[in-house]
Design an enzyme around this catalytic site. Structure first.
Site, PDB file in Angstrom:
ATOM      1  N   LYS A 200      -2.738  -0.429   0.373  1.00 34.89           N
ATOM      2  CA  LYS A 200      -1.283  -0.389   0.204  1.00 34.89           C
ATOM      3  C   LYS A 200      -0.965  -1.157  -1.067  1.00 34.89           C
ATOM      4  O   LYS A 200      -1.128  -2.380  -1.125  1.00 34.89           O
ATOM      5  CB  LYS A 200      -0.575  -1.036   1.397  1.00 34.89           C
ATOM      6  CG  LYS A 200       0.945  -1.193   1.211  1.00 34.89           C
ATOM      7  CD  LYS A 200       1.633   0.150   1.220  1.00 34.89           C
ATOM      8  CE  LYS A 200       3.142  -0.023   1.020  1.00 34.89           C
ATOM      9  NZ  LYS A 200       3.499  -0.347  -0.382  1.00 34.89           N
TER      10      LYS A 200
ATOM     11  N   ARG B  62      10.471   8.020  -4.970  1.00 39.38           N
ATOM     12  CA  ARG B  62      10.637   8.201  -3.518  1.00 39.38           C
ATOM     13  C   ARG B  62      12.044   8.636  -3.149  1.00 39.38           C
ATOM     14  O   ARG B  62      12.260   9.248  -2.100  1.00 39.38           O
ATOM     15  CB  ARG B  62      10.268   6.922  -2.782  1.00 39.38           C
ATOM     16  CG  ARG B  62      11.184   5.746  -3.054  1.00 39.38           C
ATOM     17  CD  ARG B  62      10.703   4.492  -2.353  1.00 39.38           C
ATOM     18  NE  ARG B  62      10.746   4.651  -0.915  1.00 39.38           N
ATOM     19  CZ  ARG B  62       9.859   4.125  -0.074  1.00 39.38           C
ATOM     20  NH1 ARG B  62       8.837   3.445  -0.536  1.00 39.38           N
ATOM     21  NH2 ARG B  62       9.988   4.283   1.216  1.00 39.38           N
TER      22      ARG B  62
END
EC number: 6.5.1.1
Length: 509
Positions: A212, A232
């Protein structure tokens, strides 16, 4: 349809905490809307406008909101046309023209309509989770399954367009919405995981464990030599990241839709500060001195084949084949498929040693689904962090006198209500951050009491915390323990903030 009808529905939504009641109020308005009105009405009741950011300040709108008309006459079409004209106004003399357009709009509005417009145009209605309620309302109004609406919204990237499709053509029209190379797909998101062990126990052995990163989410589409990149939030940033486009253009394929993250690395390959990565997407233009590296972890389409509905294991096989050549291998997000518990712990240790945030544990049998539908992806970090909405800030004292310091934090209401306050913090703030807050917050203020500023729910901040505790002090019955600011998240909207349920999940007893 009159704007007054939409404003009344918005007031009804705000007046109840029942998700069913909220969806029912919105569905009622959508059923009465004409085909050309469905798009703007859907956008407004989700707290947004179809035209994107309009650059209108709260003080300007507050100054114009006076001398309302007695009876409503403004139509949805007239308001939408005015906002379209406002968005298109730029260049010499644009300030006066924008003021004229807004003045005409507000001068034709009732008091209730003026209040609605102020909240809409300043983003105060944009509560994030309200979008999920609107999706349910669209399904109810059109008499179609909610899952069909969610899927079409994911593939089209547009809730207003999906609503128009649903009400005009029903289930068949929604089913006809396909993935299109060159049109961004709403991203699948990871839910917070309490620990690596819990995530593995929840998802089982058929998982992949990946790094991550402390970077920015990207979605990259390629059609021949044309490559386009979105964030995003589905904001296109292709022109700002030519090096990412070049890397994808060099891959051995003709068409592709790729999902991943990007971040800036230093000369030793370690991640640079998150702000360095985000500087490439800023309004002031990209910082050419900061180069971005892509790390891809999913493929949704490859050379004519849609992969959205395939299990993650199949998608990862396709991605591995695409990146098989040694020169492309560095583009793959590091991770291990079907790891033993010891191997999974090793992936987490490697990620932390490399300066990254932690890992994401993903179920290999899961298809790609927008948002946090279920817990097929779980992010695990060694320190609890939450993305929360900044609700207010107080003037500091002592060495912080004259600076906006202590911030009030709100978690997202999963039923579309106002953010739920869960605590305050002044910890973790550098002098640079304090200066930024003091310069930025007044422009986002909806009220300026003597103690500080109340803000419209627009800014998302990441905070680290030691957990949560029960507290009667806050309306959600829970408070953060030892919260401190990590960073602001300009890459996230309030729609992506963590919910009050995520905060309650951290309760220790």
């Amino acid at each position: 349809m009159l704007l007054a009808d939409v404003a009344a529905a918005s007031a009804a939504v705000a007046a109840t905490r029942s998700r069913t009641a909220k969806a029912g109020a919105i569905a009622g308005v959508l059923r009465r809307a004409e085909p050309g009105e469905v798009g703007p009405v859907t956008a407004w009741l989700a707290g947004d406008v179809r035209q994107g950011r309009l650059g209108v300040g709260w003080r300007t709108l507050a100054r114009l909101a006076h001398d309302p008309v007695a009876a409503p006459a403004l139509t949805v079409a007239a308001v939408d046309d005015a906002l379209t004209a406002l968005a298109a106004t730029s260049g010499a003399g644009s300030a006066a023209r924008r003021e004229e357009l807004l003045g005409t709009l507000f001068g034709a509005a009732t008091a209730d309509e003026q209040r609605f417009l102020v909240r809409l145009l300043t983003g105060e209605l944009r509560q994030g989770a309200l979008e999920g309620v609107v999706l349910d309302a669209v399904a109810a109004a059109a008499g179609v399954p909610a899952e069909a609406v969610r899927r079409a919204a994911m593939l089209s990237g547009s809730l207003p367009a999906t609503a128009a499709t649903a009400l005009a053509g029903g289930t068949d029209a929604l089913a006809a919405v396909r993935l299109e190379v060159g049109r961004p797909v709403r991203p699948m998101l990871a839910s917070p995981g309490s620990s690596l062990g819990d995530a593995l126990a929840d998802l089982g052995a058929e998982v992949t464990v990946e790094h991550k990163l402390d970077g920015a989410r990207i979605q990259v589409h390629r059609d021949g030599d044309e490559v386009r990149v979105w964030t995003r939030t589905l904001r296109e940033v292709t022109g700002a990241v030519p090096e990412l486009a070049d890397r994808v253009r060099a891959l051995p394929c003709t068409t592709a839709v790729l999902d991943g993250e990007t971040l800036a690395l230093d000369d030793d390959g370690a991640p640079r500060a998150f702000q360095d990565t985000m500087s490439r997407f800023g309004s002031a233009g990209p910082d050419a001195a900061v180069l971005l590296s892509p790390f891809l972890f999913d493929v949704l389409h490859l050379d004519g084949r849609d992969l959205l509905d395939e299990p993650l294991a199949v998608r990862l096989d396709a991605l591995a084949g695409l990146l098989a050549a040694p020169e492309h291998a560095p583009l793959r997000m590091p991770g291990v498929r079907r790891p033993t518990p010891e191997q999974a712990a090793g992936v987490l240790a490697d990620a932390l040693a490399a300066g990254h945030e932690g890992v994401v544990v993903k179920a290999l049998d899961a298809p790609y689904a927008a948002g946090r539908r279920g817990r097929a992806w779980q992010k695990v970090k060694p320190v609890h962090t939450l993305d929360l909405v900044v609700l207010a800030a107080e003037w500091g004292y002592g060495r912080r006198t004259g600076r906006l310091s202590n911030i009030s934090l709100g978690a997202r209401d999963p039923d579309g209500g106002e953010p739920v306050m869960v605590g305050k913090t002044f910890k973790g703030m550098t002098d640079e951050l304090l200066a930024w807050q003091t310069a930025t917050f007044p422009g986002l203020a909806v009220e300026t009491p003597a103690w500080g500023v109340r803000l419209r729910p627009e800014l998302v901040v990441e905070v680290a915390l030691d957990g949560a505790q029960r507290s009667p002090r806050y309306p959600g019955g829970v408070a953060l323990r030892f919260a401190r600011v990590v960073r602001y998240r300009p890459d996230k909207t309030p729609a992506e903030a963590d919910t009050i349920d995520a905060v309650r999940a951290l309760l220790t007893g």
